[in-house]
Design a protein around this motif. Structure first.
Motif, mmCIF file in Angstrom:
data_model
loop_
_atom_site.group_PDB
_atom_site.id
_atom_site.type_symbol
_atom_site.label_atom_id
_atom_site.label_comp_id
_atom_site.label_asym_id
_atom_site.label_seq_id
_atom_site.Cartn_x
_atom_site.Cartn_y
_atom_site.Cartn_z
ATOM 1 N N GLU A 72 19.279 -17.538 -9.531
ATOM 2 C CA GLU A 72 19.962 -17.545 -8.412
ATOM 3 C C GLU A 72 20.792 -16.097 -8.217
ATOM 4 O OE1 GLU A 72 21.885 -21.069 -8.105
ATOM 5 O OE2 GLU A 72 20.229 -22.322 -8.886
ATOM 6 N N SER A 73 21.268 -16.083 -7.245
ATOM 7 C CA SER A 73 22.185 -15.051 -6.734
ATOM 8 C C SER A 73 23.407 -15.644 -6.062
ATOM 9 C CB SER A 73 21.479 -13.746 -5.975
ATOM 10 O OG SER A 73 22.225 -12.534 -5.988
ATOM 11 N N ASN A 74 24.352 -15.942 -6.629
ATOM 12 C CA ASN A 74 25.398 -16.763 -5.808
ATOM 13 C C ASN A 74 26.632 -16.023 -6.357
ATOM 14 O OD1 ASN A 74 27.552 -18.633 -5.420
ATOM 15 N ND2 ASN A 74 25.699 -19.796 -4.547
ATOM 16 N N LYS A 75 27.583 -15.332 -5.687
ATOM 17 C CA LYS A 75 28.940 -14.876 -5.990
ATOM 18 C C LYS A 75 29.665 -15.891 -6.649
ATOM 19 C CE LYS A 75 31.841 -11.586 -6.203
ATOM 20 N NZ LYS A 75 31.643 -10.414 -7.095
ATOM 21 N N LYS A 76 29.796 -17.217 -6.075
ATOM 22 C CA LYS A 76 30.517 -18.284 -6.525
ATOM 23 C C LYS A 76 30.236 -18.599 -7.955
ATOM 24 C CE LYS A 76 32.201 -23.177 -5.778
ATOM 25 N NZ LYS A 76 32.032 -24.010 -4.945
ATOM 26 N N GLN A 77 29.072 -18.562 -8.354
ATOM 27 C CA GLN A 77 28.539 -18.858 -9.567
ATOM 28 C C GLN A 77 29.043 -17.646 -10.531
ATOM 29 O OE1 GLN A 77 24.432 -19.645 -8.869
ATOM 30 N NE2 GLN A 77 24.959 -21.848 -8.275
ATOM 31 N N GLU A 78 28.876 -16.497 -10.128
ATOM 32 C CA GLU A 78 29.090 -15.361 -10.925
ATOM 33 C C GLU A 78 30.827 -15.499 -11.230
ATOM 34 O OE1 GLU A 78 29.514 -10.410 -10.428
ATOM 35 O OE2 GLU A 78 28.245 -11.594 -8.833
ATOM 36 N N ILE A 79 31.209 -15.715 -10.376
ATOM 37 C CA ILE A 79 32.917 -15.895 -10.686
ATOM 38 C C ILE A 79 33.165 -17.004 -11.607
ATOM 39 C CG2 ILE A 79 35.203 -16.288 -9.612
ATOM 40 C CD1 ILE A 79 34.251 -15.000 -7.108
ATOM 41 N N TYR A 80 32.233 -18.081 -11.479
ATOM 42 C CA TYR A 80 32.456 -19.075 -12.333
ATOM 43 C C TYR A 80 32.343 -18.763 -13.829
ATOM 44 C CZ TYR A 80 31.641 -23.749 -14.669
ATOM 45 O OH TYR A 80 31.386 -24.684 -15.816
ATOM 46 N N ILE A 81 30.972 -18.115 -14.100
ATOM 47 C CA ILE A 81 30.657 -18.003 -15.281
ATOM 48 C C ILE A 81 31.574 -16.618 -16.058
ATOM 49 C CG2 ILE A 81 28.620 -16.532 -16.692
ATOM 50 C CD1 ILE A 81 27.979 -19.376 -15.910
ATOM 51 N N LYS A 82 31.850 -15.784 -15.205
ATOM 52 C CA LYS A 82 32.823 -14.774 -15.862
ATOM 53 C C LYS A 82 34.230 -15.437 -16.087
ATOM 54 C CE LYS A 82 34.777 -10.333 -14.427
ATOM 55 N NZ LYS A 82 34.914 -9.249 -13.340
ATOM 56 N N LYS A 83 34.869 -16.237 -15.288
ATOM 57 C CA LYS A 83 36.125 -16.981 -15.757
ATOM 58 C C LYS A 83 35.985 -17.648 -17.053
ATOM 59 C CE LYS A 83 39.354 -20.591 -13.872
ATOM 60 N NZ LYS A 83 39.768 -21.179 -12.891
ATOM 61 N N PHE A 84 34.734 -18.691 -17.022
ATOM 62 C CA PHE A 84 34.517 -19.493 -18.024
ATOM 63 C C PHE A 84 34.486 -18.535 -19.474
ATOM 64 C CE2 PHE A 84 32.669 -23.810 -18.971
ATOM 65 C CZ PHE A 84 32.432 -23.892 -20.217
ATOM 66 N N LYS A 85 33.931 -17.483 -19.546
ATOM 67 C CA LYS A 85 33.767 -16.806 -20.649
ATOM 68 C C LYS A 85 35.024 -16.080 -21.056
ATOM 69 C CE LYS A 85 30.852 -12.911 -22.685
ATOM 70 N NZ LYS A 85 29.821 -12.322 -22.595
ATOM 71 N N LYS A 86 35.885 -15.594 -19.970
ATOM 72 C CA LYS A 86 37.191 -14.998 -20.356
ATOM 73 C C LYS A 86 37.886 -16.255 -20.969
ATOM 74 C CE LYS A 86 41.182 -12.803 -18.357
ATOM 75 N NZ LYS A 86 42.180 -13.638 -19.021
ATOM 76 N N ASN A 87 38.087 -17.467 -20.397
ATOM 77 C CA ASN A 87 38.951 -18.548 -20.990
ATOM 78 C C ASN A 87 38.576 -18.682 -22.390
ATOM 79 O OD1 ASN A 87 40.309 -18.668 -18.700
ATOM 80 N ND2 ASN A 87 39.066 -20.226 -17.744
ATOM 81 N N LEU A 88 37.119 -18.583 -22.741
ATOM 82 C CA LEU A 88 36.573 -19.092 -24.089
ATOM 83 C C LEU A 88 37.219 -17.898 -25.105
ATOM 84 C CD1 LEU A 88 33.162 -20.322 -23.713
ATOM 85 C CD2 LEU A 88 35.316 -21.799 -24.296
ATOM 86 N N MET A 89 37.146 -16.636 -24.650
ATOM 87 C CA MET A 89 37.785 -15.518 -25.486
ATOM 88 C C MET A 89 39.124 -15.515 -25.606
ATOM 89 S SD MET A 89 35.392 -13.591 -26.561
ATOM 90 C CE MET A 89 33.775 -12.759 -26.367
ATOM 91 N N ASP A 90 39.874 -16.138 -24.403
ATOM 92 C CA ASP A 90 41.289 -16.188 -24.828
ATOM 93 C C ASP A 90 41.507 -17.359 -25.876
ATOM 94 O OD1 ASP A 90 41.650 -14.219 -22.890
ATOM 95 O OD2 ASP A 90 42.260 -15.486 -21.168
ATOM 96 N N GLY A 91 40.904 -18.448 -25.830
ATOM 97 C CA GLY A 91 41.005 -19.323 -26.729
ATOM 98 C C GLY A 91 40.707 -19.028 -28.097
ATOM 99 N N ILE A 92 39.756 -17.990 -28.304
ATOM 100 C CA ILE A 92 39.328 -17.405 -29.771
ATOM 101 C C ILE A 92 40.473 -16.739 -30.115
ATOM 102 C CG2 ILE A 92 37.905 -15.914 -30.813
ATOM 103 C CD1 ILE A 92 35.378 -17.100 -28.993
ATOM 104 N N ALA A 93 40.913 -15.853 -29.360
ATOM 105 C CA ALA A 93 42.193 -14.946 -29.707
ATOM 106 C C ALA A 93 43.302 -15.899 -30.160
ATOM 107 C CB ALA A 93 42.611 -14.123 -28.477
ATOM 108 N N TYR A 94 43.386 -16.979 -29.597
ATOM 109 C CA TYR A 94 44.822 -18.088 -29.923
ATOM 110 C C TYR A 94 44.400 -18.386 -31.268
ATOM 111 C CZ TYR A 94 47.504 -22.169 -29.791
ATOM 112 O OH TYR A 94 48.571 -23.012 -30.358
#
Length: 616
Positions: A552-574
């Motif tokens: 698919e090519s959906n901007k909303k989904q792109e933003i969701y995946i990007k945010k999800f991954k960043k939050n996990l990376m932030d959690g790992i740093a914590y």
């Protein structure tokens, strides 16, 4: 510490003898848990969404305890609420009887009161005084025993209402009563509000504004001048922001949230409401950092709401408790949450599915759980709600479902009708696990002449749904020898992934001793720390989402995946910082904790989106 705030063991010393509670599990597994454990001071939660099940349990226990029973017919006016009230009142009566008998039992080996004290954590003052009493003699010992009898209290009989299950209450597609107050969740709330219980209602599955507003109709939820409540509100939440929004909404109505019950989004039993990659550790940190702010901002709104309603405003800010549940499995984790995250109680759910003294479970399901391996537990698509659902392979509900498919008759009879939300083919909502829906949907797929691979994928998605209304209660009915509804014999099981590491059927005392670190009931040597297990589950979930979106090519989904991954990376740093600075506490896992975290970090970094969603 400001007025009304709470830290560490306040809940234990004030009104609950134990630092753990047993959360709700399905509609049936904890339907009578208070009858089994409350007299020992253990708090637990009953689901009250299924009034037919509570009525059957009321009939069963009325007979068992020789108490009067008069049936409440399903077509009686407001039957749902009346049935729930009647059952909760019965549970309270039985708990009172059992607790009084316990108080009057002798302090001798094997007695009920001795069992009460032996199960307490060794760190509590009550347990220490009990141990001192054992060393006494004569009048001093008798005096101390009388003092101990007066200080013990039963566990709380709390109830759970899943806010999403709030459709019209009906029989044979005819609504019993008109008006939203007769909807499922509203009627369940009224059933609790009209009961004699002095306890809490746990709202799960997110905000339901109309239901929350309805709470204000009942006097028991309002505080007196000292800030005491006969009935309290607990919100099951997965992040701070939603907690603040819901807490403020209720405070404006004059309703106080007495407890925020944080549950892991994925490392839990039953319905799994995934966060956007926010992990338990960072969530707890945010709650603790904002605890006083949350309390003060809510109290300002509460005071205004109470004044507008002409109600008494408490002199001091009522306490807000913080509890946590989901994936906890060792005393090390339990102690960490109490002592370093300052939670007031820790929920131990799925491990108790292996404790028949605490839950009601049929023999087949108990055997499935006893023999299941880690790979047998999975995050399924079986729920008609469209929310992911943690379960285990080879449960009899799944076997029954697939037998229908193989016989050319997919779908289940829709009897209890709590999960009817789909209007794809009908004006009246129907359940996606029902025979009616699945036949219509499969006929539609056939008419589309899809390629074989596409058809099979779509077909499998349709038949994945299972009847949970009946399936989650059947285990209790089987165990009690009650009649099952025709054509719905299977049992749905709702264990979290943490259950994989407990394989032995266990006594109540053994499980409590495990929680408090006196013995070890974990049967698997490969159990990861709860924080890493949750992280692993989220990495797998993200991979699945990326696969789902790859064509698919959906901007909303792109933003969701990007945010999800960043939050996990932030959690790992914590967690990297946490595990380094608190090595002494994490000794149990110190040899490989950071290595496992690094491995998950690399795995997450390798999760790539399709070119349409390439990270910037």
């Amino acid at each position: 510490m400001k007025a009304g705030s709470s830290t560490g063991n306040n809940m234990i010393t004030q009104n609950r003898p134990h630092s753990f509670h047993i959360p709700v599990m399905g509609t049936g597994y904890t339907v009578d848990t208070p009858i089994k454990v409350a007299h020992y001071g253990i708090s637990s939660v009953i689901s009250i969404i299924d009034h037919r099940l509570t009525e059957q349990m009321r009939e069963h226990y009325s007979k068992e305890f020789s108490l009067p029973y008069t049936v409440i017919p399903e077509d009686e006016f407001d039957a749902r609420a009346k049935r729930i009230t009647a059952y909760l009142d019965l549970v309270q009566d039985i708990v009172d009887l059992k607790f009084e008998a316990l108080k009057n039992s002798p302090f001798e080996e094997g007695s009920e009161i001795t069992k009460y004290f032996e199960m307490l954590s060794d760190t509590t003052l009550l347990k220490q005084d009990y141990l001192s009493m054992l060393e006494m003699d004569g009048d001093k010992k008798a005096e101390m025993q009388n003092d101990l009898r007066e200080r013990i209290v039963p566990g709380s009989i709390d109830v759970n209402i899943m806010t999403k299950i709030d459709g019209p209450n009906s029989i044979n597609n005819e609504e019993l009563e008109t008006g939203f107050e007769f909807n499922d969740a509203h009627a369940a709330l009224r059933g609790f509000a009209n009961s004699k219980l002095s306890s809490s209602v746990v709202f799960s599955a997110g905000m339901n504004p109309r239901l929350y507003s309805y709470i204000a109709e009942f006097d028991d939820f309002y505080p007196d001048a000292e800030g005491n409540f006969k009935k309290k509100v607990i919100l099951k939440v997965s992040d701070y922001r939603s907690s603040l929004i819901q807490g403020k909404f209720l405070a404006k109505k004059g309703i106080w949230v007495s407890e925020f019950r944080i549950e892991s989004g994925l490392n839990c039993g039953g319905h799994a409401f995934a966060t956007d990659g926010y992990l338990m550790g960072p969530i707890l940190k945010e709650f603790n950092s904002n605890r006083d702010t949350l309390s003060e901002s809510m109290f300002e709104l509460l005071a205004d709401g109470l004044e507008s309603a002409g109600r008494t405003i408490p002199e001091n800010v009522p306490p807000i408790y913080l509890t946590v549940q989901g994936g906890v499995g060792t005393n090390n984790e339990h102690s960490y949450l109490l002592n370093y995250e300052h939670v007031d109680s820790v929920g131990w759910g799925s491990p108790f599915l292996l404790v028949p003294e605490a839950v009601t479970i049929d023999d087949h399901s108990l055997n499935v759980l006893s023999n299941a391996q880690e790979d047998d537990y999975y995050l399924s698509h079986v729920s008609p709600l469209g929310v992911r659902f943690n379960t285990v392979k080879d449960n009899s509900g799944e076997v029954e479902k697939m037998a229908r498919v193989e016989a050319g008759k997919p779908g289940a009879p829709c009897v209890k009708k709590h999960l009817r939300f789909n209007t794809e083919f009908t004006e009246e909502p129907i359940c996606t696990a029902s025979i009616k829906y699945q036949k219509k949907k499969i006929d539609e797929l056939i008419s589309m002449n899809l390629p074989e691979i596409e058809f099979k994928a779509a077909f499998d998605k349709v038949i994945s749904k299972m009847c949970l209304c009946v399936g989650l209660g059947n285990g209790a009915l089987l165990q009690k020898g009650q009649d099952l509804l025709k054509g719905t014999q299977g049992v749905a099981i709702c264990p979290g992934p943490n259950t994989a590491y407990f394989s032995k059927v266990t006594t109540l005392k053994e499980m409590v001793d495990h929680i408090y670190g006196r013995i070890n009931m974990i049967t698997s040597k490969k159990r990861p720390h709860m924080f890493l297990k949750e992280l692993n589950l989220y990495v797998d979930y993200l991979k699945e989402k990326v696969d789902e979106y790859q064509n698919e090519s959906n901007k909303k989904q792109e933003i969701y995946i990007k945010k999800f991954k960043k939050n996990l990376m932030d959690g790992i740093a914590y967690y990297e910082d946490l595990f380094e600075t608190m090595k002494s506490h994490f000794d149990e896992f110190s040899e490989n904790l950071l290595d496992e975290l690094e491995a998950l970090k690399k795995e997450l970094a390798s999760v790539e989106l399709t070119p349409a969603f390439a990270m910037n």
